[in-house]
Design an enzyme around this catalytic site. Sequence first.
Site, PDB file in Angstrom:
ATOM      1  N   ARG A   1      16.578  52.068  45.185  1.00  0.00           N
ATOM      2  CA  ARG A   1      16.562  53.500  44.880  1.00  0.00           C
ATOM      3  C   ARG A   1      15.141  54.054  44.845  1.00  0.00           C
ATOM      4  NH1 ARG A   1      20.926  54.943  42.033  1.00  0.00           N
ATOM      5  NH2 ARG A   1      20.791  52.921  40.983  1.00  0.00           N
ATOM      6  N   TYR A   2      14.212  53.270  44.329  1.00  0.00           N
ATOM      7  CA  TYR A   2      12.816  53.688  44.197  1.00  0.00           C
ATOM      8  C   TYR A   2      11.970  52.874  45.162  1.00  0.00           C
ATOM      9  CZ  TYR A   2      14.815  55.385  39.806  1.00  0.00           C
ATOM     10  OH  TYR A   2      15.610  55.987  38.870  1.00  0.00           O
TER      11      TYR A   2
ATOM     12  N   ARG B   1      10.329  49.281  43.971  1.00  0.00           N
ATOM     13  CA  ARG B   1      11.110  48.284  43.237  1.00  0.00           C
ATOM     14  C   ARG B   1      12.558  48.280  43.703  1.00  0.00           C
ATOM     15  NH1 ARG B   1       9.637  52.688  40.573  1.00  0.00           N
ATOM     16  NH2 ARG B   1      10.994  53.772  39.085  1.00  0.00           N
TER      17      ARG B   1
ATOM     18  N   CYS C   1      28.933  38.590  33.122  1.00  0.00           N
ATOM     19  CA  CYS C   1      28.185  38.996  31.937  1.00  0.00           C
ATOM     20  C   CYS C   1      28.633  38.154  30.746  1.00  0.00           C
ATOM     21  CB  CYS C   1      28.425  40.473  31.612  1.00  0.00           C
ATOM     22  SG  CYS C   1      27.306  41.612  32.435  1.00  0.00           S
TER      23      CYS C   1
ATOM     24  N   CYS D   1      30.723  45.082  27.652  1.00  0.00           N
ATOM     25  CA  CYS D   1      30.542  46.248  26.783  1.00  0.00           C
ATOM     26  C   CYS D   1      31.503  47.349  27.217  1.00  0.00           C
ATOM     27  CB  CYS D   1      29.099  46.743  26.860  1.00  0.00           C
ATOM     28  SG  CYS D   1      27.878  45.503  26.394  1.00  0.00           S
TER      29      CYS D   1
ATOM     30  N   CYS E   1      30.223  50.165  29.545  1.00  0.00           N
ATOM     31  CA  CYS E   1      29.540  49.694  30.757  1.00  0.00           C
ATOM     32  C   CYS E   1      29.683  50.694  31.903  1.00  0.00           C
ATOM     33  CB  CYS E   1      30.105  48.343  31.179  1.00  0.00           C
ATOM     34  SG  CYS E   1      29.318  47.658  32.657  1.00  0.00           S
TER      35      CYS E   1
ATOM     36  N   ARG F   1      28.927  49.910  34.983  1.00  0.00           N
ATOM     37  CA  ARG F   1      29.350  49.151  36.161  1.00  0.00           C
ATOM     38  C   ARG F   1      30.664  48.420  35.877  1.00  0.00           C
ATOM     39  NH1 ARG F   1      23.510  47.354  37.128  1.00  0.00           N
ATOM     40  NH2 ARG F   1      22.726  48.843  38.666  1.00  0.00           N
TER      41      ARG F   1
ATOM     42  N   ASP G   1      26.221  57.327  30.741  1.00  0.00           N
ATOM     43  CA  ASP G   1      26.602  57.710  32.100  1.00  0.00           C
ATOM     44  C   ASP G   1      28.057  58.178  32.144  1.00  0.00           C
ATOM     45  OD1 ASP G   1      24.115  56.977  33.436  1.00  0.00           O
ATOM     46  OD2 ASP G   1      24.654  54.919  32.936  1.00  0.00           O
TER      47      ASP G   1
ATOM     48  N   ASP H   1      20.234  59.269  33.956  1.00  0.00           N
ATOM     49  CA  ASP H   1      20.380  58.813  35.333  1.00  0.00           C
ATOM     50  C   ASP H   1      21.255  59.848  36.033  1.00  0.00           C
ATOM     51  OD1 ASP H   1      19.927  56.942  37.390  1.00  0.00           O
ATOM     52  OD2 ASP H   1      20.132  55.319  35.946  1.00  0.00           O
TER      53      ASP H   1
ATOM     54  N   LYS I   1      16.376  58.452  37.627  1.00  0.00           N
ATOM     55  CA  LYS I   1      16.207  58.802  36.210  1.00  0.00           C
ATOM     56  C   LYS I   1      15.218  59.960  36.048  1.00  0.00           C
ATOM     57  CE  LYS I   1      16.980  54.103  34.465  1.00  0.00           C
ATOM     58  NZ  LYS I   1      17.158  53.466  35.796  1.00  0.00           N
TER      59      LYS I   1
END
Length: 347
Positions: free
Chosen positions: A91-92, A95, A104, A108, A111, A113, A272, A309, A316
Amino acid sequence: MSRIVRGRAELEAYLRDRGVDAATVLPPEDDFSMAFVAPMSYLDLIDWRNPNDPIRRQVIPDSAEAEDDDATLTDPIGDAAHSPVPGVVHRYRDRALLLLTAVCSVHCRFCFRRDFVGKPASARRPEQIDAAYAYVAAHPEIWEVIFSGGDILALPDTFIADALARARAIPHVRVLRIHTRAPVVDPERVTERLIDELTANAPTYVALHVNHPREVTPALRVAMGRLSDRGVPLLAQTVLLRGVNDDPAVLETLFRALVECRVRPYHLHHPDLARGTKHFRLPVRRGRTIVRETRSRLSGTAMPLYVLDIPGGHGKVPLEAAYVAENDGAYVAETFGGARHSYRDVT
Protein backbone atom coordinates in the site's frame (compact mmCIF):
# COMPACT_ATOMS: atom_id res chain seq x y z
CA MET A 1 2.90 -22.43 26.18
CA SER A 2 -0.72 -22.20 27.22
CA ARG A 3 -3.20 -24.71 25.83
CA ILE A 4 -5.42 -23.30 23.09
CA VAL A 5 -9.18 -23.60 23.52
CA ARG A 6 -10.81 -24.09 20.10
CA GLY A 7 -14.46 -24.12 19.08
CA ARG A 8 -17.72 -24.07 20.96
CA ALA A 9 -17.46 -27.52 22.53
CA GLU A 10 -14.03 -26.85 24.09
CA LEU A 11 -15.14 -23.42 25.28
CA GLU A 12 -18.25 -24.90 26.92
CA ALA A 13 -16.06 -27.50 28.64
CA TYR A 14 -13.70 -24.76 29.85
CA LEU A 15 -16.62 -22.80 31.30
CA ARG A 16 -18.14 -25.88 32.89
CA ASP A 17 -14.85 -26.67 34.64
CA ARG A 18 -14.97 -23.20 36.20
CA GLY A 19 -18.58 -23.42 37.30
CA VAL A 20 -19.80 -20.99 34.64
CA ASP A 21 -23.11 -21.67 32.87
CA ALA A 22 -22.29 -21.49 29.16
CA ALA A 23 -25.88 -20.50 28.40
CA THR A 24 -25.33 -17.21 30.25
CA VAL A 25 -22.14 -16.46 28.28
CA LEU A 26 -22.52 -17.72 24.72
CA PRO A 27 -25.05 -16.86 22.02
CA PRO A 28 -27.54 -19.62 21.22
CA GLU A 29 -26.36 -20.14 17.65
CA ASP A 30 -24.68 -23.44 16.88
CA ASP A 31 -21.90 -21.77 14.91
CA PHE A 32 -20.07 -18.50 15.48
CA SER A 33 -19.51 -16.01 12.67
CA MET A 34 -15.78 -16.51 13.26
CA ALA A 35 -14.38 -19.66 14.85
CA PHE A 36 -13.51 -19.37 18.52
CA VAL A 37 -9.79 -19.62 19.39
CA ALA A 38 -8.08 -18.39 22.57
CA PRO A 39 -5.30 -19.53 24.90
CA MET A 40 -6.50 -20.78 28.27
CA SER A 41 -4.15 -18.33 29.99
CA TYR A 42 -5.97 -15.42 28.32
CA LEU A 43 -9.41 -16.78 29.21
CA ASP A 44 -8.24 -17.07 32.81
CA LEU A 45 -7.97 -13.25 32.95
CA ILE A 46 -11.74 -12.89 32.54
CA ASP A 47 -13.99 -12.10 35.49
CA TRP A 48 -16.89 -14.34 34.53
CA ARG A 49 -19.16 -12.65 37.08
CA ASN A 50 -19.00 -9.46 35.01
CA PRO A 51 -20.89 -9.64 31.68
CA ASN A 52 -19.12 -6.44 30.62
CA ASP A 53 -15.61 -7.65 31.40
CA PRO A 54 -13.35 -5.97 28.79
CA ILE A 55 -11.36 -9.10 28.04
CA ARG A 56 -14.49 -11.21 27.76
CA ARG A 57 -15.89 -8.66 25.34
CA GLN A 58 -12.83 -8.91 23.08
CA VAL A 59 -12.75 -12.68 22.74
CA ILE A 60 -16.12 -14.30 23.57
CA PRO A 61 -18.61 -14.52 20.68
CA ASP A 62 -21.60 -12.21 20.94
CA SER A 63 -24.97 -12.37 19.19
CA ALA A 64 -24.37 -8.71 18.24
CA GLU A 65 -21.93 -9.99 15.62
CA ALA A 66 -24.97 -10.80 13.47
CA GLU A 67 -26.05 -7.15 13.46
CA ASP A 68 -24.56 -5.82 10.24
CA ASP A 69 -25.36 -2.63 8.37
CA ASP A 70 -24.86 -1.35 4.84
CA ALA A 71 -21.52 0.23 5.77
CA THR A 72 -19.77 -3.02 6.72
CA LEU A 73 -17.14 -4.48 4.42
CA THR A 74 -15.44 -7.86 4.08
CA ASP A 75 -12.18 -6.06 3.22
CA PRO A 76 -12.55 -2.84 5.22
CA ILE A 77 -9.04 -1.45 4.69
CA GLY A 78 -8.76 -2.48 1.04
CA ASP A 79 -6.00 -5.07 1.22
CA ALA A 80 -7.09 -6.69 -2.04
CA ALA A 81 -6.65 -3.46 -4.01
CA HIS A 82 -2.95 -3.40 -3.07
CA SER A 83 -2.13 -7.12 -3.28
CA PRO A 84 -0.01 -7.72 -6.40
CA VAL A 85 0.53 -11.38 -5.47
CA PRO A 86 -1.06 -13.54 -2.76
CA GLY A 87 0.49 -12.81 0.63
CA VAL A 88 1.72 -9.28 -0.18
CA VAL A 89 0.02 -5.97 0.51
CA HIS A 90 2.04 -3.08 -0.96
CA ARG A 91 0.00 0.00 0.00
CA TYR A 92 2.86 2.38 0.84
CA ARG A 93 5.89 2.86 -1.38
CA ASP A 94 8.65 2.00 1.12
CA ARG A 95 7.06 -0.89 3.00
CA ALA A 96 5.05 -4.02 2.37
CA LEU A 97 3.02 -6.43 4.46
CA LEU A 98 3.70 -10.14 4.21
CA LEU A 99 0.61 -12.17 5.12
CA LEU A 100 2.26 -15.57 5.31
CA THR A 101 -0.36 -17.26 7.47
CA ALA A 102 -4.02 -17.05 8.38
CA VAL A 103 -3.34 -18.61 11.80
CA CYS A 104 -3.72 -16.56 14.99
CA SER A 105 -3.24 -17.42 18.67
CA VAL A 106 -6.56 -15.73 19.43
CA HIS A 107 -9.54 -14.81 17.30
CA CYS A 108 -10.48 -11.31 18.38
CA ARG A 109 -14.16 -10.56 17.85
CA PHE A 110 -13.32 -7.10 16.43
CA CYS A 111 -10.89 -8.50 13.84
CA PHE A 112 -10.87 -6.54 10.57
CA ARG A 113 -9.54 -9.59 8.69
CA ARG A 114 -12.18 -11.98 10.05
CA ASP A 115 -12.87 -13.26 6.52
CA PHE A 116 -9.19 -14.25 6.22
CA VAL A 117 -8.08 -15.32 9.70
CA GLY A 118 -8.59 -18.96 10.55
CA LYS A 119 -9.96 -19.89 7.14
CA PRO A 120 -8.36 -22.99 5.53
CA ALA A 121 -8.76 -21.38 2.10
CA SER A 122 -6.51 -18.53 3.29
CA ALA A 123 -3.55 -20.82 4.00
CA ARG A 124 -0.48 -19.97 1.94
CA ARG A 125 1.08 -22.66 -0.21
CA PRO A 126 4.90 -22.86 -0.39
CA GLU A 127 4.93 -21.56 -3.95
CA GLN A 128 2.84 -18.55 -2.89
CA ILE A 129 5.27 -17.75 -0.10
CA ASP A 130 8.15 -18.00 -2.60
CA ALA A 131 6.32 -15.61 -4.93
CA ALA A 132 5.75 -13.15 -2.08
CA TYR A 133 9.47 -12.96 -1.29
CA ALA A 134 10.26 -12.74 -5.00
CA TYR A 135 7.98 -9.70 -5.28
CA VAL A 136 9.75 -7.97 -2.40
CA ALA A 137 13.15 -8.80 -3.90
CA ALA A 138 12.07 -7.31 -7.23
CA HIS A 139 11.03 -3.97 -5.68
CA PRO A 140 14.07 -2.08 -4.34
CA GLU A 141 11.88 0.70 -2.93
CA ILE A 142 10.69 -1.66 -0.17
CA TRP A 143 12.76 -0.66 2.86
CA GLU A 144 10.64 -2.34 5.54
CA VAL A 145 8.82 -5.69 5.61
CA ILE A 146 5.97 -6.11 8.08
CA PHE A 147 4.79 -9.60 9.02
CA SER A 148 1.08 -9.46 9.68
CA GLY A 149 -1.80 -11.74 8.90
CA GLY A 150 -2.58 -13.92 10.77
CA ASP A 151 0.22 -13.90 13.28
CA ILE A 152 3.52 -15.59 12.52
CA LEU A 153 4.21 -15.89 16.27
CA ALA A 154 1.37 -18.42 16.32
CA LEU A 155 3.66 -20.66 14.26
CA PRO A 156 6.76 -22.64 15.33
CA ASP A 157 10.08 -20.90 15.90
CA THR A 158 11.52 -22.75 12.89
CA PHE A 159 8.99 -21.08 10.59
CA ILE A 160 9.74 -17.67 12.10
CA ALA A 161 13.49 -18.19 11.72
CA ASP A 162 13.08 -18.97 8.03
CA ALA A 163 10.63 -16.09 7.46
CA LEU A 164 12.93 -13.51 9.03
CA ALA A 165 16.09 -14.84 7.39
CA ARG A 166 14.51 -14.77 3.91
CA ALA A 167 13.47 -11.15 4.33
CA ARG A 168 16.81 -10.16 5.84
CA ALA A 169 18.63 -11.74 2.86
CA ILE A 170 17.08 -9.15 0.50
CA PRO A 171 19.68 -6.35 0.43
CA HIS A 172 17.31 -3.38 0.19
CA VAL A 173 15.11 -4.58 3.09
CA ARG A 174 16.65 -2.81 6.06
CA VAL A 175 13.97 -3.12 8.76
CA LEU A 176 11.64 -5.95 9.77
CA ARG A 177 8.53 -5.64 11.90
CA ILE A 178 6.20 -8.26 13.39
CA HIS A 179 2.62 -7.37 14.29
CA THR A 180 1.48 -9.80 16.94
CA ARG A 181 -1.06 -10.51 19.63
CA ALA A 182 0.60 -13.76 20.69
CA PRO A 183 2.79 -12.54 23.61
CA VAL A 184 -0.17 -10.60 25.05
CA VAL A 185 -2.53 -13.56 25.14
CA ASP A 186 0.21 -16.10 25.97
CA PRO A 187 3.44 -14.55 27.34
CA GLU A 188 5.08 -18.00 27.41
CA ARG A 189 5.29 -17.68 23.61
CA VAL A 190 8.40 -15.54 24.14
CA THR A 191 10.94 -18.36 24.12
CA GLU A 192 14.71 -18.09 24.15
CA ARG A 193 14.78 -19.46 20.60
CA LEU A 194 12.38 -16.74 19.48
CA ILE A 195 14.50 -14.03 21.11
CA ASP A 196 17.61 -15.47 19.45
CA GLU A 197 15.95 -15.28 16.02
CA LEU A 198 14.76 -11.72 16.57
CA THR A 199 18.21 -10.54 17.60
CA ALA A 200 19.93 -12.48 14.80
CA ASN A 201 17.79 -10.58 12.30
CA ALA A 202 18.03 -7.14 13.90
CA PRO A 203 16.56 -4.67 13.58
CA THR A 204 13.29 -6.55 13.95
CA TYR A 205 10.62 -4.51 15.69
CA VAL A 206 7.89 -6.32 17.60
CA ALA A 207 4.58 -4.42 17.57
CA LEU A 208 2.25 -5.81 20.22
CA HIS A 209 -1.51 -5.51 19.88
CA VAL A 210 -2.79 -4.71 23.39
CA ASN A 211 -6.10 -3.04 24.24
CA HIS A 212 -6.60 -3.01 28.00
CA PRO A 213 -4.36 -2.55 31.06
CA ARG A 214 -5.44 -5.92 32.47
CA GLU A 215 -3.67 -7.52 29.51
CA VAL A 216 -0.38 -6.11 30.81
CA THR A 217 0.03 -8.97 33.26
CA PRO A 218 3.11 -9.69 35.38
CA ALA A 219 3.95 -12.47 32.92
CA LEU A 220 3.80 -10.08 29.97
CA ARG A 221 5.98 -7.58 31.82
CA VAL A 222 8.60 -10.29 32.33
CA ALA A 223 8.43 -11.35 28.68
CA MET A 224 8.78 -7.76 27.44
CA GLY A 225 11.69 -7.23 29.81
CA ARG A 226 13.50 -10.22 28.36
CA LEU A 227 13.00 -8.88 24.84
CA SER A 228 14.14 -5.38 25.78
CA ASP A 229 17.17 -6.67 27.64
CA ARG A 230 18.27 -8.37 24.41
CA GLY A 231 17.81 -5.19 22.38
CA VAL A 232 14.54 -6.04 20.61
CA PRO A 233 12.68 -2.74 19.94
CA LEU A 234 9.05 -2.88 21.11
CA LEU A 235 6.01 -0.98 19.90
CA ALA A 236 2.31 -1.29 20.72
CA GLN A 237 -0.86 -0.70 18.80
CA THR A 238 -4.33 -0.47 20.26
CA VAL A 239 -7.85 -0.41 18.83
CA LEU A 240 -10.28 2.05 20.40
CA LEU A 241 -13.18 -0.26 21.25
CA ARG A 242 -16.58 0.61 22.69
CA GLY A 243 -17.08 -1.16 26.00
CA VAL A 244 -13.40 -2.10 26.27
CA ASN A 245 -11.18 0.98 26.45
CA ASP A 246 -13.28 3.98 25.37
CA ASP A 247 -12.34 5.89 28.52
CA PRO A 248 -9.38 8.27 28.98
CA ALA A 249 -8.58 6.77 32.38
CA VAL A 250 -8.34 3.26 30.91
CA LEU A 251 -6.15 4.41 28.02
CA GLU A 252 -3.94 6.42 30.35
CA THR A 253 -3.39 3.39 32.58
CA LEU A 254 -2.68 1.16 29.58
CA PHE A 255 -0.18 3.48 27.90
CA ARG A 256 1.66 4.17 31.15
CA ALA A 257 1.92 0.44 31.82
CA LEU A 258 3.36 -0.15 28.35
CA VAL A 259 6.00 2.56 28.69
CA GLU A 260 6.99 1.10 32.06
CA CYS A 261 7.59 -2.17 30.15
CA ARG A 262 9.78 -0.28 27.63
CA VAL A 263 7.07 -0.62 24.97
CA ARG A 264 6.37 2.53 22.91
CA PRO A 265 2.65 3.10 22.18
CA TYR A 266 2.57 3.61 18.42
CA HIS A 267 -0.95 3.70 16.93
CA LEU A 268 -4.43 3.97 18.41
CA HIS A 269 -6.74 2.71 15.67
CA HIS A 270 -10.30 3.85 15.15
CA PRO A 271 -12.28 0.61 14.62
CA ASP A 272 -12.65 -0.52 11.02
CA LEU A 273 -15.94 -1.14 9.22
CA ALA A 274 -15.55 -4.92 9.35
CA ARG A 275 -18.67 -7.04 9.30
CA GLY A 276 -19.82 -8.29 12.67
CA THR A 277 -18.09 -5.48 14.60
CA LYS A 278 -20.75 -2.77 14.77
CA HIS A 279 -21.08 -3.17 18.55
CA PHE A 280 -17.41 -2.20 18.98
CA ARG A 281 -17.58 1.03 16.99
CA LEU A 282 -17.93 4.55 18.33
CA PRO A 283 -18.29 7.87 16.48
CA VAL A 284 -15.11 9.64 15.40
CA ARG A 285 -16.24 12.72 17.31
CA ARG A 286 -16.37 10.75 20.55
CA GLY A 287 -13.02 9.13 19.77
CA ARG A 288 -11.40 12.51 19.27
CA THR A 289 -12.82 13.74 22.57
CA ILE A 290 -11.45 10.68 24.38
CA VAL A 291 -8.03 11.05 22.74
CA ARG A 292 -7.82 14.76 23.47
CA GLU A 293 -8.44 14.11 27.16
CA THR A 294 -5.98 11.20 27.16
CA ARG A 295 -3.28 13.32 25.53
CA SER A 296 -3.70 15.97 28.23
CA ARG A 297 -2.75 13.36 30.84
CA LEU A 298 0.35 11.86 29.21
CA SER A 299 3.80 12.76 27.99
CA GLY A 300 4.65 12.34 24.33
CA THR A 301 6.51 9.13 25.11
CA ALA A 302 3.28 7.46 26.20
CA MET A 303 0.81 8.84 23.64
CA PRO A 304 0.16 6.99 20.37
CA LEU A 305 -1.18 8.57 17.19
CA TYR A 306 -4.95 8.21 16.74
CA VAL A 307 -5.52 7.02 13.16
CA LEU A 308 -8.25 6.01 10.73
CA ASP A 309 -7.62 3.46 7.99
CA ILE A 310 -9.69 4.95 5.17
CA PRO A 311 -11.99 2.28 3.69
CA GLY A 312 -11.09 1.19 0.19
CA GLY A 313 -7.36 0.93 0.67
CA HIS A 314 -6.48 4.63 0.82
CA GLY A 315 -4.24 4.29 3.86
CA LYS A 316 -4.05 5.71 7.38
CA VAL A 317 -4.65 9.33 8.32
CA PRO A 318 -4.37 11.03 11.74
CA LEU A 319 -7.76 11.69 13.33
CA GLU A 320 -6.80 14.01 16.13
CA ALA A 321 -8.24 17.52 16.23
CA ALA A 322 -6.06 20.32 14.93
CA TYR A 323 -4.46 22.33 17.72
CA VAL A 324 -3.11 25.14 15.54
CA ALA A 325 -4.93 27.36 13.01
CA GLU A 326 -3.50 30.09 10.82
CA ASN A 327 -5.12 33.52 11.21
CA ASP A 328 -4.01 36.62 9.30
CA GLY A 329 -0.34 35.69 9.11
CA ALA A 330 -0.19 34.43 12.69
CA TYR A 331 -1.15 31.19 14.36
CA VAL A 332 -3.64 30.47 17.10
CA ALA A 333 -2.65 27.49 19.23
CA GLU A 334 -5.13 25.81 21.54
CA THR A 335 -3.96 24.10 24.72
CA PHE A 336 -5.38 20.83 26.03
CA GLY A 337 -7.38 22.87 28.52
CA GLY A 338 -9.03 24.85 25.74
CA ALA A 339 -7.16 28.16 26.16
CA ARG A 340 -6.08 29.87 22.93
CA HIS A 341 -2.76 31.66 22.43
CA SER A 342 -1.32 33.46 19.45
CA TYR A 343 2.05 32.78 17.87
CA ARG A 344 3.79 34.68 15.09
CA ASP A 345 6.83 33.50 13.15
CA VAL A 346 10.03 35.43 13.80
CA THR A 347 12.63 34.42 11.21
